[in-house]
Structures are given as C-alpha cells and as structure tokens.
Design an enzyme around this catalytic site. Structure first.
Site, PDB file in Angstrom:
ATOM      1  N   HIS A 184       0.861  -1.178   0.000  1.00  0.00           N
ATOM      2  CA  HIS A 184       0.000   0.000   0.000  1.00  0.00           C
ATOM      3  C   HIS A 184       0.895   1.225   0.000  1.00  0.00           C
ATOM      4  CE1 HIS A 184      -3.673   2.376   0.859  1.00  0.00           C
ATOM      5  NE2 HIS A 184      -2.807   3.169   1.478  1.00  0.00           N
ATOM      6  N   CYS A 185       0.753   2.056  -1.013  1.00  0.00           N
ATOM      7  CA  CYS A 185       1.596   3.252  -1.158  1.00  0.00           C
ATOM      8  C   CYS A 185       0.839   4.461  -0.633  1.00  0.00           C
ATOM      9  CB  CYS A 185       1.976   3.450  -2.625  1.00  0.00           C
ATOM     10  SG  CYS A 185       3.043   4.888  -2.901  1.00  0.00           S
ATOM     11  N   VAL A 186       1.378   5.081   0.426  1.00  0.00           N
ATOM     12  CA  VAL A 186       0.710   6.253   0.998  1.00  0.00           C
ATOM     13  C   VAL A 186       0.843   7.473   0.090  1.00  0.00           C
ATOM     14  CG1 VAL A 186       0.997   5.446   3.370  1.00  0.00           C
ATOM     15  CG2 VAL A 186       2.792   6.849   2.322  1.00  0.00           C
TER      16      VAL A 186
END
Length: 347
Positions: A184-186
């Site tokens: 999951h890329c913030v």
C-alpha cells in the site's frame, strides 16, 4: 526497627521495579515475529514512556489516522513538495539558464516529465489495483498456482470472507483483498496490485528521472556561473588577513550565499534522486524476478523462521520462486498481467 513507614518502602520497591518491567516488556516485543504490527507496538510503547498520559490517547489517534487508515496527507505533501521544487526551478533556474543560452529542449524536459509523472500518478491513484470480489474470484484463483510455502490453498480472509488466491493479500488500509498485492503506497493513497502495477512502475521511473534532470540542469547552471566568474583562479583573505586560494568549501559557501534557494533545492533533489533511484532499482529487481514486495518480505521472514526447516539442520529446504518465467516474460507481466488479459477476453 526502622522509622521509615512501610508504605514508603513499598513505593520505593515499586518505583525501582519500573525499569525492569519496561525492559521486560520491550524485550517481549522485540523477540516477537518481525512485522508491521510489532513495530507499531514498539513505537507506541516507547511513546508511552516519554509522552504524558493525557497526550498518549491523542498521539495514538493521530498515529492510527496517519499510518493505519487511508488519508490524503502524504498525497498533499507530495504535491506540495513537487510544486515547491518546480516553482523554484521556473522562477530562478529556468530564467538564469535561458539567459545563459541553455538549449530550450533541455530546459523544457522537466515539464514534459512532470506531465507524464502526473498522468501515471492519477492512473495509479484512481485505478483498480485488483480488488478481489465474488464475481471475479473464480477467475483470479486460476491465475496463479499456490506454491505451498508463501501461499497456502484454503486460507479464507476473515474480513472479506473469500478464499485468498495465490499472491493476494488483504490490505488493512483499504479493507480489501488485492490480487498480486505488492504494497500500500501512501504517496498515491492506493494499493499497488496486478491492475495498476505498471502505472506505479512508470510513476516511480518518471519521478526519478524528473528529479535527476532538475539536479543535472541546476548543477550545470552553477558550474557555468563558476566558470564565467573565473572564481576558481581567484583568492580570498580570511579573518586573520592571510590570503588563500579558492577551495571547494569556500566555493560552495559562496554559491549558497549568492543563490541560497537554488543550492538548497539542488541538495534536496540530489538526495531525492539517490533515494528514488535506489527504490526504483529495487522495484526493477522485483519486476525482473517476478516478485512483489509482499512476497519478498514474506520470503525473508520465512527464511529466518522454522517453516522452511522441515529437513535436517544440515539440509535445510531452499525456497524457489514458483512464479518466475525469465527476465523478459517477468517484465512483460508487469505491463500485461495475466488477470488483466483474462478480464479482456471475457469482455
């Protein structure tokens, strides 16, 4: 008999035991399996020792909001940093370089890269990463075989209530199961999975080249300034009245005092280029070996556990990547995922 009240003795013993209790608790956390949840527990435990009790609940809520739920904070920060760099580049570097007759195509290249990067950013942020639903579950299960080590058949997601296909994972941020889950890329506020991995790969590539291009142009401008001023052949007088030839340290100091914003921006984009370059090379390695970050991390965790030691100690089992198909086919799979091709055939 001592005159010290018994309750004072009890209090002193209790206070003296607090460091031991803290050390014991921290030891139990550290020796626990190395994962994101354990790191969060250690972070919260350390904060509980230095932050007043009244602020602990507020701190935990803020950390939960920032690092455990989807939010646009890092997206806004990403856009703000990009806007600041391009504002400085446009306001000073571009103008000075134009006066020094730099080639126009070279000066416009960062803007062209910005357009491509923003396009990949929007696609990566808005695209479906590969959400597993009851309608597509049957086809996604057939996409990859279970390797029996990292991915076991028959494991059901307790949240989504579906059997997890091979190479999938439930994202606690988005509360969904993602096919060929990477991470999951913030910075794009989205999961990276089978359907948007190509956009993330191009986004990271254009971002790295963009930072490197701005760094190269800015460095070329400063070198041109030094050469035109003939500063390297000059000298300066120190506080004690002694004359010295110009050195690199003095040159950098002089440039920083003359162009403070440009030098500061240059240092930032150089650091950014190194970090992004290293991260892009790591993602390229994952792509060429047909691994996701989730699989790479799970492999490292299992390698240090007893899950791969069913054989005698002198003949430990060696895990082999069951999904690699050769360098070219592995890279091709990033841009043409089997799940995407299967979905297009049905249409």
């Amino acid at each position: 008999m001592s005159d010290v009240p018994m309750k004072h003795i009890v209090v002193q013993k209790l206070l003296s035991s607090i460091p031991c209790l803290a050390s014991y608790t921290l030891y139990n956390l550290i020796k626990a399996p190395y994962n994101f949840h354990t790191l969060t527990q250690i972070r919260l435990f350390v904060l509980s020792l230095v932050i007043p009790t009244r602020l602990q609940s507020v701190t935990q809520k803020v950390l939960l909001r920032l690092f455990h739920t989807r939010n646009y904070l890092f997206v806004v920060l990403h856009i703000a940093l990009q806007a600041a760099v391009y504002a400085e580049y446009t306001w000073e570097v571009f103008v000075y370089c134009w006066e020094l007759e730099f080639h126009l195509v070279l000066l416009l290249l960062p803007y062209l890269l910005l357009l491509g990067n923003m396009g990949c950013f929007i696609l990566c942020s808005c695209a479906n990463p590969g959400i597993i639903t009851k309608s597509n579950h049957a086809s996604l299960v057939k996409t990859y075989a279970y390797d029996g080590v990292l991915f076991q058949k028959g494991i059901v997601c307790a949240t989504c209530n579906v059997e997890k296909p091979a190479r999938s994972k439930h994202c606690s941020f988005c509360n969904i199961c993602v096919h060929r889950f990477d991470h999951h890329c913030v910075w794009v506020n989205n999961c990276i999975g089978a359907f948007n991995a190509k956009y993330f790969f191009l986004y990271l590539f254009t971002l790295t080249v963009m930072a490197a291009t701005i760094a190269i142009i800015t460095t070329a401008f400063l070198i041109q300034v030094v050469l035109l001023s003939n500063m390297m052949h000059g000298s300066y007088i120190d506080d004690q009245g002694q004359e010295h030839a110009v050195e690199i340290f003095f040159l950098v100091q002089h440039l920083f005092l003359t162009f403070p914003r440009i030098v500061f921006m240059l240092g930032f984009v150089i650091l950014l280029t190194l970090i992004l370059g290293a991260y892009f090379c790591f993602n390229l390695y994952l792509a060429l070996t047909n691994q996701t970050f989730n699989e790479w991390y799970k492999f490292r965790r299992y390698r240090h556990s007893h899950h791969l030691t069913s054989q005698p100690c002198d003949r430990k089992a060696v895990y082999k990547n069951a999904y690699t198909k050769g360098v070219w086919m592995n890279l091709k799979e990033i841009f043409k995922s089997p799940a995407v091709l299967e979905r297009k055939k049905k249409k």
